[in-house]
Write an enzyme that holds these catalytic residues in place. Structure first.
Site, PDB file in Angstrom:
ATOM      1  N   HIS A   1       0.831  -1.205   0.000  1.00  0.00           N
ATOM      2  CA  HIS A   1       0.000   0.000   0.000  1.00  0.00           C
ATOM      3  C   HIS A   1       0.867   1.258   0.000  1.00  0.00           C
ATOM      4  CE1 HIS A   1      -2.246   3.130   2.381  1.00  0.00           C
ATOM      5  NE2 HIS A   1      -3.053   2.963   1.354  1.00  0.00           N
TER       6      HIS A   1
ATOM      7  N   GLU B   1       2.028   1.914  -3.422  1.00  0.00           N
ATOM      8  CA  GLU B   1       0.920   2.480  -4.219  1.00  0.00           C
ATOM      9  C   GLU B   1       0.920   4.000  -4.115  1.00  0.00           C
ATOM     10  OE1 GLU B   1      -3.414   3.699  -3.322  1.00  0.00           O
ATOM     11  OE2 GLU B   1      -3.169   1.575  -2.838  1.00  0.00           O
ATOM     12  N   HIS B   2       1.092   4.527  -2.915  1.00  0.00           N
ATOM     13  CA  HIS B   2       1.161   5.981  -2.723  1.00  0.00           C
ATOM     14  C   HIS B   2       2.376   6.569  -3.444  1.00  0.00           C
ATOM     15  CE1 HIS B   2      -1.781   7.084   0.597  1.00  0.00           C
ATOM     16  NE2 HIS B   2      -1.976   5.782   0.433  1.00  0.00           N
TER      17      HIS B   2
ATOM     18  N   GLU C   1      -3.274   7.892   7.538  1.00  0.00           N
ATOM     19  CA  GLU C   1      -4.410   7.138   6.996  1.00  0.00           C
ATOM     20  C   GLU C   1      -4.788   6.007   7.946  1.00  0.00           C
ATOM     21  OE1 GLU C   1      -5.496   4.416   3.064  1.00  0.00           O
ATOM     22  OE2 GLU C   1      -3.902   5.924   2.921  1.00  0.00           O
TER      23      GLU C   1
END
Length: 443
Positions: free
Chosen positions: A66, A69-70, A146
């Protein structure tokens, strides 16, 4: 009337799926290309799917899938940090990305004549990402925030992490997609770069283009922009640790003063959709609807929310599309004054009664019709169609499996459902959780 409606819906579904134009190719470097034609509007969805998700992460580096992904929205050799999304927006489009246990995907929705621009930029960041230590620190703080917002601030999310970690004794599905906080805090440039170098390769990718396009034109563009990227010779075979036989129920009480309504939940291990063998998964889709679908017709809803007023909410759910073993879950929120032990006992009684008694044939046909209608309506969403193929293909299915799914759903019988229920609804392979605000509620 119900059987006639089901027959007509089946015929409509078969006709609709027969009209679904899907073309597949494989480039010389191993990249798979799927083209879904839909000429109703001059728009296109361009999606790049990687066969890697959080369940493929190295031990000790949870969250790196993840996190990367950022980072893919940072600079490349030809684009500045943030330029990718800015260019998409300037061309009237939208873009985003998402990570799951089994895949990571990036997509843009734009006018059809902007497809080549999307391919050029996506191919650039597949091969030419340029990360810096500043990027690492900045984006690490972003993903930590997040996690704070989505998990640390949600007692339900924190409880679910604990339940899932107990559910999977060996598989990486027991590790949260976003990562464990203490490991996220240590993610480094080397963690991200090595993950990128290995997995963000054409032979680990699926390009899906859906919309107002011609397959030959998509193939030509893919060969031009993605074809020159070299394949990764060291890409490992996708083998994960599997679950051992589970022989005892696990129970967890999660206490958090922020819990507004206590509830009981149970998660069972359940088989996933497998290529060429999707029938059991289809039966479990029906089981979820029969046990905890509509409160007005499902077994849990009728018995607990209406007949006895034991609960204010009931639900059952099944995650069919996983690469490895999935779960079947049930949740009951008791009525005020009903203890969790009473709610759980009532839930178990409903499950026992369901296993012993025949299924109402009219209810079964209504669910069959609803599932078929859902498959038909899904064809109206171009991005949803692209996502359906992306999720399926990165989870071990083939195009043929995905297209056969509606017919497999139609063929499910009462005997199939009961057999699947007897196999899955076994407490020895389950985690039962109570979520409460204080110790007084845990009784």
């Amino acid at each position: 009337m119900l059987r006639l409606a089901a027959l007509l819906t089946t015929l409509w579904t078969s006709a609709a799926l027969a009209a679904e134009d899907v073309t597949t190719y494989t480039l010389d470097n191993g990249m798979d290309v799927v083209v879904i034609e839909d000429h109703r509007a001059p728009a296109v969805v361009h999606m790049m799917w990687y066969r890697v998700g959080s369940a493929d992460e190295p031990v000790g580096a949870s969250g790196v899938a993840h996190y990367l992904e950022h980072l893919l929205f940072k600079a490349t050799e030809t684009m500045e940090s943030g330029e990718f999304s800015r260019v998409v927006a300037e061309n009237g489009g939208s873009d985003n990305a998402f990570t799951s246990y089994d895949y990571t995907a990036y997509f843009q929705r734009v006018a059809a004549d902007r497809l080549e621009l999307m391919m050029r930029m996506e191919a650039d960041r597949m091969e030419n990402l340029r990360l810096t230590e500043d990027d690492i620190v900045t984006e690490r703080n972003v993903v930590l925030e997040e996690r704070n917002q989505r998990t640390e601030n949600s007692p339900g999310a924190l409880a679910q992490e604990q339940f899932r970690a107990a559910q999977y004794q060996n598989h990486r599905y027991g590790v949260p997609i976003i990562g464990w906080k203490h490991e996220m805090e240590q993610l480094s440039l080397d963690d991200a770069q090595s993950f990128y170098d290995l997995y963000y390769s054409p032979n680990n990718a699926i390009l899906i283009v859906a919309g107002d396009v011609e397959p030959e034109e998509v193939l030509a563009l893919a060969e031009e922009h993605y074809g020159p990227i070299p394949f990764e010779p060291n890409l490992p075979e996708r083998i994960r640790p599997q679950e051992p036989p589970q022989r005892a129920e696990r129970r967890i009480t999660y206490t958090d003063p922020r819990v507004s309504d206590p509830y009981v939940t149970r998660s069972y291990l359940a088989p996933e959709r497998d290529s060429g063998a999707q029938e059991k998964a289809a039966a479990l889709v029906y089981l979820a609807n029969l046990l905890g679908g509509s409160p007005f017709s499902s077994a849990l809803g009728v018995a607990l929310q209406f007949d006895t007023r034991t609960a204010v909410y009931t639900n059952a759910g099944y995650g069919a599309t996983n690469l490895d073993t999935s779960t079947f879950g049930i949740t009951v929120v008791p009525t005020e004054g009903v203890s969790l032990s009473e709610a759980e006992a009532a839930m178990d009684q409903v499950i026992s009664d369901f296993l012993e008694n025949p299924i109402d044939p009219d209810l079964l046909e209504r669910i069959r019709t609803q599932l078929t209608a859902s498959e038909i309506f899904a064809l109206d969403d171009v991005q949803g169609r692209a996502r359906r193929y992306g999720v399926g293909l990165t989870s071990g299915l083939t195009v043929e499996d995905i297209q056969a799914w509606p017919d497999i759903l139609q063929a499910v019988t009462e005997e199939d459902i009961k057999a699947a229920a007897r196999e899955v609804l076994n407490k020895d392979q389950a985690v039962t959780g109570w979520v409460v605000a204080n110790e007084e509620q845990a009784q």
